[in-house]
Each structure stands twice: as structure tokens, then as C-alpha cells.
Design an enzyme around this catalytic site. Sequence first.
Site, PDB file in Angstrom:
ATOM      1  N   THR A  45     -11.809  20.247   1.704  1.00  0.00           N
ATOM      2  CA  THR A  45     -12.512  19.424   0.822  1.00  0.00           C
ATOM      3  C   THR A  45     -11.390  19.464  -0.368  1.00  0.00           C
ATOM      4  O   THR A  45     -10.664  20.747  -0.522  1.00  0.00           O
ATOM      5  CB  THR A  45     -13.979  20.158   0.306  1.00  0.00           C
ATOM      6  N   HIS A  46     -11.119  18.713  -1.166  1.00  0.00           N
ATOM      7  CA  HIS A  46     -10.047  18.526  -2.139  1.00  0.00           C
ATOM      8  C   HIS A  46      -8.966  19.129  -1.752  1.00  0.00           C
ATOM      9  O   HIS A  46      -8.089  19.440  -2.457  1.00  0.00           O
ATOM     10  CB  HIS A  46     -10.486  19.569  -3.292  1.00  0.00           C
ATOM     11  N   SER A  61      15.279   7.005  10.785  1.00  0.00           N
ATOM     12  CA  SER A  61      16.090   6.757   9.484  1.00  0.00           C
ATOM     13  C   SER A  61      17.766   6.278   9.600  1.00  0.00           C
ATOM     14  O   SER A  61      18.025   6.850  10.471  1.00  0.00           O
ATOM     15  CB  SER A  61      16.090   7.686   8.573  1.00  0.00           C
ATOM     16  N   LYS A 104      15.254  12.171  11.209  1.00  0.00           N
ATOM     17  CA  LYS A 104      13.877  11.825  10.941  1.00  0.00           C
ATOM     18  C   LYS A 104      13.262  11.186  12.089  1.00  0.00           C
ATOM     19  O   LYS A 104      13.724  10.422  12.937  1.00  0.00           O
ATOM     20  CB  LYS A 104      14.147  10.755   9.825  1.00  0.00           C
ATOM     21  N   GLU A 144       1.925   4.496   7.886  1.00  0.00           N
ATOM     22  CA  GLU A 144       2.174   4.160   6.500  1.00  0.00           C
ATOM     23  C   GLU A 144       1.791   2.853   6.268  1.00  0.00           C
ATOM     24  O   GLU A 144       1.366   2.449   5.369  1.00  0.00           O
ATOM     25  CB  GLU A 144       3.577   4.606   5.949  1.00  0.00           C
ATOM     26  N   TYR A 201     -17.559 -29.092  -3.757  1.00  0.00           N
ATOM     27  CA  TYR A 201     -16.307 -28.846  -3.403  1.00  0.00           C
ATOM     28  C   TYR A 201     -15.133 -29.347  -4.254  1.00  0.00           C
ATOM     29  O   TYR A 201     -15.182 -30.159  -5.069  1.00  0.00           O
ATOM     30  CB  TYR A 201     -15.888 -29.581  -2.056  1.00  0.00           C
TER      31      TYR A 201
HETATM   32  N1  ARG Z   1      -7.461 -29.121   3.725  1.00  0.00           N
HETATM   33  C1  ARG Z   1      -8.730 -29.253   2.745  1.00  0.00           C
HETATM   34  C2  ARG Z   1      -9.674 -27.891   2.749  1.00  0.00           C
HETATM   35  O1  ARG Z   1      -9.294 -27.005   3.557  1.00  0.00           O
HETATM   36  C3  ARG Z   1      -9.455 -30.303   3.214  1.00  0.00           C
HETATM   37  C4  ARG Z   1     -10.637 -30.778   2.210  1.00  0.00           C
HETATM   38  C5  ARG Z   1     -10.158 -31.786   1.418  1.00  0.00           C
HETATM   39  N2  ARG Z   1     -11.383 -32.462   1.006  1.00  0.00           N
HETATM   40  C6  ARG Z   1     -11.238 -33.253  -0.167  1.00  0.00           C
HETATM   41  N3  ARG Z   1     -12.371 -33.639  -0.602  1.00  0.00           N
HETATM   42  N4  ARG Z   1     -10.132 -33.517  -0.719  1.00  0.00           N
HETATM   43  O2  ARG Z   1     -10.084 -27.430   1.819  1.00  0.00           O
END
Ligand code: ARG
Length: 450
Positions: A156-157, A287, A293, A300, A327
Amino acid sequence: MAKKLWGGRFSKKTDPLVEEFTKSIQYDYKLAKYDLLGSMAHIEILKKAEYLTSAEANKLLEGLDSIYDAVEEKKFKFDKKCEDIHTAIQNSLQKKVGDLALKLHTARSRNDQVVFATKMYSKMELAKLNIVIAELGNVLIKLGKNNSEVVIPGFTHMQHAQPVYLSDYLHAYCEMLDRDIKRLGRIENDIKICMGAGALAGTPINAEEYKIKAEEFIKESKIGEAFNVQAVSNSLDAVSDRDFVIEIISALSILSMHLSRLAEDLIIWSTKEFDFVEIDEAFCTGSSLMPQKKNADVLELVRGYAGRLYGNLVSVLTMMKGLPLTYNRDMQLDKEPLFNSFEIVSSELRVLAGLVKTLKFNKEKIAEHLKDESLYATDLVYYLVDRGIAFKNAHTAIGKLIKYSLDNDILIKDMPESLLKKFSNKIIKKEFVKLFDPLVSVKSKKSIKR
Ligand code: ARG
């Protein structure tokens, strides 16, 4: 530039800079199979809604089937001049079946296509990932079993705390992986495949028509898994929801954090200072300057990649923040972080499973470390507690004993009983020194339900 899915209201050509800037085909080609499956499901719906005759539907399905097979066999030529994968598939279908392909977009928008394909992709990637997570878990369990009597100092620690079984230590990582599997499983289960959002406002097709079982018309072999489609319950949310992407990257971030901790433990254990474990040469690098090394670069990078995952998470969270419904093109930028997160985590899991399999524990060196008497201090406290001393008082007495040992550079084991009794008259040296034994120490812990 290839034919677009839009353009009627435009009299000017799109500037090439805009085409280059807005396209996503260079990464969303990965959604090809899922976009095709979505189109196959959509054809079934269009047929039920009598937008397509059976003959038309069959012809379109045949065309999509052949594109699907080409994608599967890596023979499909992704036209990088297309705006995105949805455009590329539409154009390819038109080449195969002619203008009938133009009916496919009835009652559909790329906005709902994108969500369908990304959800499908996510479900399939999550299923694949499950297997690789479990594989690493199995490798850790096997390594623990092969070293079942090995005890190591627990920390711990980053300070010597108490001896623990190596197998328990390794099993701690299995517990994390188990939670990862469950967490990802819950997320997968919550992802519902919906259709009928259209661009945002729904479509003229009745909701009942959207209830389909994909295995009824998509050959089982195509996806290896059945999936159900249902009608959207809210079309606005359906096209603008990216919670599932955020949830997945968040769960993958937690998983990558677990892997980074495993990597760090192994890095520390493999240092000359610790020398608990030997990492196989096949999993180390050298290395260019220092010939001696043998570096744990793999570990990592595993440690470092957790940062990339967090970056991916923050990038999608920030991209979504304050976006108005529904959208917006910003949302195209969810794909690279999502794909990248899956790719990183699955390659980390694979390479770690390979590396862990080859680990050799240096029992002599570990035994050296276990000679540190301070590791048994808590057991000494319990010894006194078992002989009626209150825990707090026992803790103080042993604390003083340890300090005396350190200040006077004398091992407790080498102290005469008369001296030991100065710290507590309950100490009987013959019994007391038996406690400086790693196996005795771990076996005295009975609370663990293995
Ligand atoms: N390549 C676009 C996306 O992945 C497609 C959607 C485009 N839609 C639009 N209404 N312009 O989001």
C-alpha cells in the site's frame, strides 16, 4: 468527386476543399457490412409497406448480397471519392441493379443509417472484445495456478504492507476484467436497433412494419448472430443520440485503466530493484545506444494508451456538448474515437495475453524481499490480540518494537526473549518468530472466500 446522395437544389459544384473536408469514407468504410445489413432490413420493410414488389426487393437484395460478399472477401473497392460509406454502397448498388437502386432510399436518411450501422458495428465489436478480455483473464488465472504457492510482498502506498499470494494478486486483475465484461455487456444489451427515424421526423411507414427479425431475410451466416429491429420510439432522439458511443468509450477507458495498472505493476516488478519477474525477450525491445537494455516498451505503451482512450472519451463528450437537436454534422466525428478505442483495447488485450503467458517469476528474489520483517508486523499485532491485548495497545507495542529494531539495526528474530518481553510480556519468542513466514502469514487470513 463521385455521385452524391443529394444535389437537386444545387446549381453550383461543391468546392473540392469542401468535399475533402466533409467526407468520412476514409474511416467510415469500416461500417460497410452494417450499412448493408441495414439496407437489407430496410428492403424488407419497404416490401411490407408495398413500396417495393417482391421481385424488386429480391433484385435489390441480390445486389446488396453481392456487395456484402465482396466486402467480406475484401474485394469491394471503396470509392474514396465518395462522401461516405453510405454513398459508396448506394452508387455501387446502382451500378449493379440500375435505377431500381434509387428506390432504396425511400423513407430513409443517412442520419438513421449512420446510427443503425454504428450500433450494429458496436454490438459486433463488443461481442469480439468479450472473447479477448476473457482470454487475458484465463491467462492470468493459469499463471496464478502455476505459481499457487508463491507469496509476494503486498503493497500500500508503494511500501511493504503484508504478504499476499501471487495468485490473489493476479486474480485481482481478473476481477477487474470480469467487471469490464459485465459493464460492456450491460451497455451492449441497452443498444436497441431501431429504424424509422428518417431524417428526424419519422417516415410514412407504419411502426408495425418496422418490427422484423433480421434472421428471417438475412442469411444467418452473414452476421453470425440474430438481431431484432424495432420501430423508433422517438425519431428525434434516435438520430441525435450518441450516448451509446460515450458509454462504450467510457467503459473501454475503464478497461484500459485496468490494463495500465497491470502494465505498471509488471514494469515495477521487472526492474532490477524488484526483480520479481522476467519478461520474455520476445515481448521486450532494446535501445539503440545502450547495448545492455531490455525494455518493457509493450507495457509502457499499454500504460500510455489509457491516455488515448480518455482523450477519445473527452473528444466525443465535448463534441456532443450543447449540440442542438437533432443531427448535426459534428456527430460524424464520433466514429474515429469509437473505432480507435476498440482497436487499441483489443490489441492491448492480445499483446498482454501473449506477454503474461511467458512471465517467469524469480522465486529466490521474491524470497529475499519477503525477509523484510515489517511485512509481518500486522501478524505480530494479531499474536498479541489473540493473547488478550486490545488491538490498539498491541498495535502500539509492535510499532515500538519495529522502531527499536530499525533504530538499533537488529532483527526482531535476533532479539533475546527478555528484550521482546519489554514490549509485551505476552511474547514467547519460540512462538513469535514462527510468524515471520510468508506462508504462515497468508494462511492465517481466513476471510477470503476463494
Ligand atoms: N457521414 C455522415 C456521418 O457519419 C453521414 C450523415 C450525413 N447526414 C447529413 N444530414 N448530412 O454523420
